[in-house]
Write a protein that holds these residues in place. Structure first.
Motif, PDB file in Angstrom:
ATOM      1  N   UNK A 165      39.326 -23.962  35.018  1.00 41.78           N
ATOM      2  CA  UNK A 165      38.637 -23.867  36.303  1.00 41.78           C
ATOM      3  C   UNK A 165      39.627 -23.976  37.459  1.00 41.78           C
ATOM      4  N   UNK A 166      40.602 -24.857  37.335  1.00 45.35           N
ATOM      5  CA  UNK A 166      41.642 -24.958  38.349  1.00 45.35           C
ATOM      6  C   UNK A 166      42.426 -23.660  38.466  1.00 45.35           C
ATOM      7  N   UNK A 167      42.737 -23.041  37.335  1.00 40.91           N
ATOM      8  CA  UNK A 167      43.456 -21.767  37.338  1.00 40.91           C
ATOM      9  C   UNK A 167      42.659 -20.688  38.059  1.00 40.91           C
ATOM     10  N   UNK A 168      41.377 -20.552  37.748  1.00 40.13           N
ATOM     11  CA  UNK A 168      40.552 -19.510  38.365  1.00 40.13           C
ATOM     12  C   UNK A 168      40.423 -19.747  39.869  1.00 40.13           C
ATOM     13  N   UNK A 169      40.269 -20.985  40.284  1.00 40.66           N
ATOM     14  CA  UNK A 169      40.164 -21.280  41.716  1.00 40.66           C
ATOM     15  C   UNK A 169      41.452 -20.932  42.453  1.00 40.66           C
ATOM     16  N   UNK A 170      42.589 -21.229  41.843  1.00 37.78           N
ATOM     17  CA  UNK A 170      43.862 -20.853  42.458  1.00 37.78           C
ATOM     18  C   UNK A 170      43.997 -19.334  42.560  1.00 37.78           C
ATOM     19  N   UNK A 171      43.555 -18.626  41.541  1.00 39.58           N
ATOM     20  CA  UNK A 171      43.638 -17.168  41.575  1.00 39.58           C
ATOM     21  C   UNK A 171      42.742 -16.587  42.666  1.00 39.58           C
ATOM     22  N   UNK A 186      41.768 -13.635  33.312  1.00 35.66           N
ATOM     23  CA  UNK A 186      42.460 -12.393  32.943  1.00 35.66           C
ATOM     24  C   UNK A 186      41.873 -11.208  33.709  1.00 35.66           C
ATOM     25  N   UNK A 187      40.573 -11.235  33.964  1.00 36.25           N
ATOM     26  CA  UNK A 187      39.946 -10.154  34.725  1.00 36.25           C
ATOM     27  C   UNK A 187      40.506 -10.075  36.136  1.00 36.25           C
ATOM     28  N   UNK A 188      40.739 -11.213  36.763  1.00 37.50           N
ATOM     29  CA  UNK A 188      41.292 -11.220  38.116  1.00 37.50           C
ATOM     30  C   UNK A 188      42.719 -10.689  38.162  1.00 37.50           C
ATOM     31  N   UNK A 189      43.453 -10.854  37.062  1.00 35.75           N
ATOM     32  CA  UNK A 189      44.868 -10.487  37.064  1.00 35.75           C
ATOM     33  C   UNK A 189      45.153  -9.150  36.395  1.00 35.75           C
ATOM     34  N   UNK A 190      44.447  -8.841  35.295  1.00 36.76           N
ATOM     35  CA  UNK A 190      44.839  -7.679  34.485  1.00 36.76           C
ATOM     36  C   UNK A 190      43.716  -6.704  34.190  1.00 36.76           C
ATOM     37  N   UNK A 191      42.477  -7.044  34.420  1.00 40.27           N
ATOM     38  CA  UNK A 191      41.402  -6.107  34.178  1.00 40.27           C
ATOM     39  C   UNK A 191      40.534  -6.484  32.989  1.00 40.27           C
ATOM     40  N   UNK A 192      39.473  -5.686  32.789  1.00 42.29           N
ATOM     41  CA  UNK A 192      38.445  -6.024  31.809  1.00 42.29           C
ATOM     42  C   UNK A 192      38.925  -5.867  30.376  1.00 42.29           C
ATOM     43  N   UNK A 193      39.711  -4.832  30.104  1.00 42.21           N
ATOM     44  CA  UNK A 193      40.135  -4.589  28.726  1.00 42.21           C
ATOM     45  C   UNK A 193      40.930  -5.766  28.180  1.00 42.21           C
ATOM     46  N   UNK A 210      39.198 -23.823  48.470  1.00 42.93           N
ATOM     47  CA  UNK A 210      39.357 -23.429  47.070  1.00 42.93           C
ATOM     48  C   UNK A 210      40.536 -24.145  46.424  1.00 42.93           C
ATOM     49  N   UNK A 211      41.648 -24.274  47.156  1.00 40.97           N
ATOM     50  CA  UNK A 211      42.803 -24.967  46.598  1.00 40.97           C
ATOM     51  C   UNK A 211      42.541 -26.459  46.434  1.00 40.97           C
ATOM     52  N   UNK A 212      41.769 -27.041  47.338  1.00 41.53           N
ATOM     53  CA  UNK A 212      41.404 -28.450  47.169  1.00 41.53           C
ATOM     54  C   UNK A 212      40.534 -28.638  45.932  1.00 41.53           C
ATOM     55  N   UNK A 213      39.584 -27.734  45.730  1.00 43.27           N
ATOM     56  CA  UNK A 213      38.757 -27.804  44.517  1.00 43.27           C
ATOM     57  C   UNK A 213      39.601 -27.607  43.264  1.00 43.27           C
ATOM     58  N   UNK A 214      40.612 -26.735  43.341  1.00 41.22           N
ATOM     59  CA  UNK A 214      41.515 -26.539  42.204  1.00 41.22           C
ATOM     60  C   UNK A 214      42.308 -27.811  41.920  1.00 41.22           C
ATOM     61  N   UNK A 215      42.732 -28.508  42.961  1.00 42.38           N
ATOM     62  CA  UNK A 215      43.456 -29.769  42.771  1.00 42.38           C
ATOM     63  C   UNK A 215      42.563 -30.820  42.121  1.00 42.38           C
TER      64      UNK A 215
END
Length: 387
Positions: A164-170, A123-130, A194-199
């Motif tokens: 973990x897969x989600x965060x790596x894709x982001x 969520x921090x990567x997409x929308x922020x800390x709050x 990173x995408x290989x690790x996400x897979x």
């Protein structure tokens, strides 16, 4: 000048000065850490709760290393439980069994800690800390953690790998820094890794719990959204400048990584399942449903559904407007796809599975709705004060 400096600093008792701004930052960091650890604290308080029959039976099977033809555990589940149980023999005395379960549940506390931390990062990567802190607080308040988070089960490990897969894709979707933009080959290699690790993480999630197959759909749905958005731009470019002026290379550069990820992820998952499972998926041990996904009280359920609807509408509008204007595939789109895929999977399922894997997606959507309601309330309050 000296008077202004002295009024903006405070003595900490050791001869050093500390500004109020720094003190406020330290207090905010402590509050954020407390909210981040709130799900772990909720689970830790309940580790002494008596074990359920399937939890006790699974622990006994793994400690004694005896296969059961009716309930087969996956390799990931056995590794997760073996790491939590130091003993090699199953105790006979009931009190010793209870002490073993309590010690084993400390691994569940660590698992919930990792679950909250990965949800916070996504969520921090997409929308922020709050909103990230709101999502962590909702994880602690929802029944899968508040009422049954102490149960040691393979759903925890599968959810960790899915997040973990989600965060790596982001992270892979974020634009390269300026000092790396001049090295496109290196940036492509980092993003591909990173995408290989996400897979691999998505495949490990399905290996630990094959029912968490929704994580395999995330790259494919993101690829579909990106294809539709770039197809419109390509058609407009073809109409204006014909085939020569169409940016085919740019379109391929954006879609090829997601195409490869959408194809590689199921292949890795198939290889892992083919090498780890020796029985049908229907013969695997199933965790008894110990709690609901949303509060069972009428008021709590109604408020949760309202916030969920608000969060879904706001998220779709925000990401849709931004993505429709020509933005690249980013963390916000991937997060929305992740939540939508898991939510649709929960709605189309039988409703008998443990709701823990769906908890992060539900908490993220609820935090989106809660943030929208807070912004609306603060806007109305500011307008009333101004009037």
């Amino acid at each position: 000048m000296l008077s202004s400096v002295t009024t903006n600093t405070q003595n900490d008792g050791l001869g050093r000065t500390r500004s109020p701004l720094r003190s406020a930052n330290i207090a905010a960091a402590c509050c954020s850490l407390l909210v981040l650890l709130l799900p772990s604290l909720v689970v830790f308080v309940s580790v002494g709760t008596p074990a359920q029959p399937d939890e006790l039976a699974r622990l006994q099977r793994i400690v004694e290393q005896r296969p059961d033809a009716r309930c087969i555990d996956t390799r990931g589940s056995r590794m997760f439980h073996s790491a939590a149980i130091p003993e090699v023999t199953w105790p006979v005395v009931q009190e010793a069994q209870r002490a073993l379960v309590v010690r084993a549940r400390l691994m569940q506390v660590l698992g919930i800690t990792g679950l909250a931390f990965l949800t916070y990062l996504s969520v921090l990567l997409a929308r922020g800390r709050l909103q990230a802190l709101l999502a962590c607080g909702l994880i602690a308040a929802l029944p899968p953690v508040a009422h049954a988070g102490y149960i040691l089960r393979p759903e925890t490990l599968a959810t960790l790998f899915a997040l973990l897969s989600l965060v790596l894709l982001q992270v892979a979707s974020r634009p390269a820094p300026r000092h790396r933009s001049r090295r496109p080959r290196r940036s492509m290699m980092v993003g591909g890794g990173l995408m290989l690790c996400a897979s691999i993480s998505a495949g490990m999630a399905c290996e630990a719990l094959p029912s968490v197959g929704a994580t395999l759909l995330v790259p494919a749905v993101v690829l579909l959204a990106g294809t539709l958005q770039l197809a419109g731009r390509g058609i407009r470019g073809f109409r204006r400048r014909a085939l020569i002026g169409t940016p085919i290379r740019s379109l391929n550069r954006r879609l090829i990584p997601w195409t490869a990820t959408a194809l590689v992820t199921p292949a890795i998952t198939w290889w892992l399942l083919n090498n780890s499972l020796t029985v049908s998926v229907d013969d695997l041990a199933v965790t008894e449903r110990a709690s609901s996904l949303l509060p069972t009280s009428p008021l709590g359920y109604a408020v949760s559904v309202a916030m969920l609807a608000a969060g879904l509408i706001v998220g779709v509008l925000r990401v849709g407007i931004r993505f429709g204007r020509g933005a690249r595939i980013g963390p916000d789109l991937i997060l929305l796809v992740f939540c939508a895929v898991f939510l649709i999977t929960s709605l189309t399922g039988k409703g008998l599975a443990d709701p823990l894997p769906i908890l992060p997606a539900m908490a993220i959507l609820l935090s989106e709705g809660l943030r929208a309601l807070l912004v609306l309330a603060l806007g109305l309050l500011a307008r009333r004060r101004a009037g």
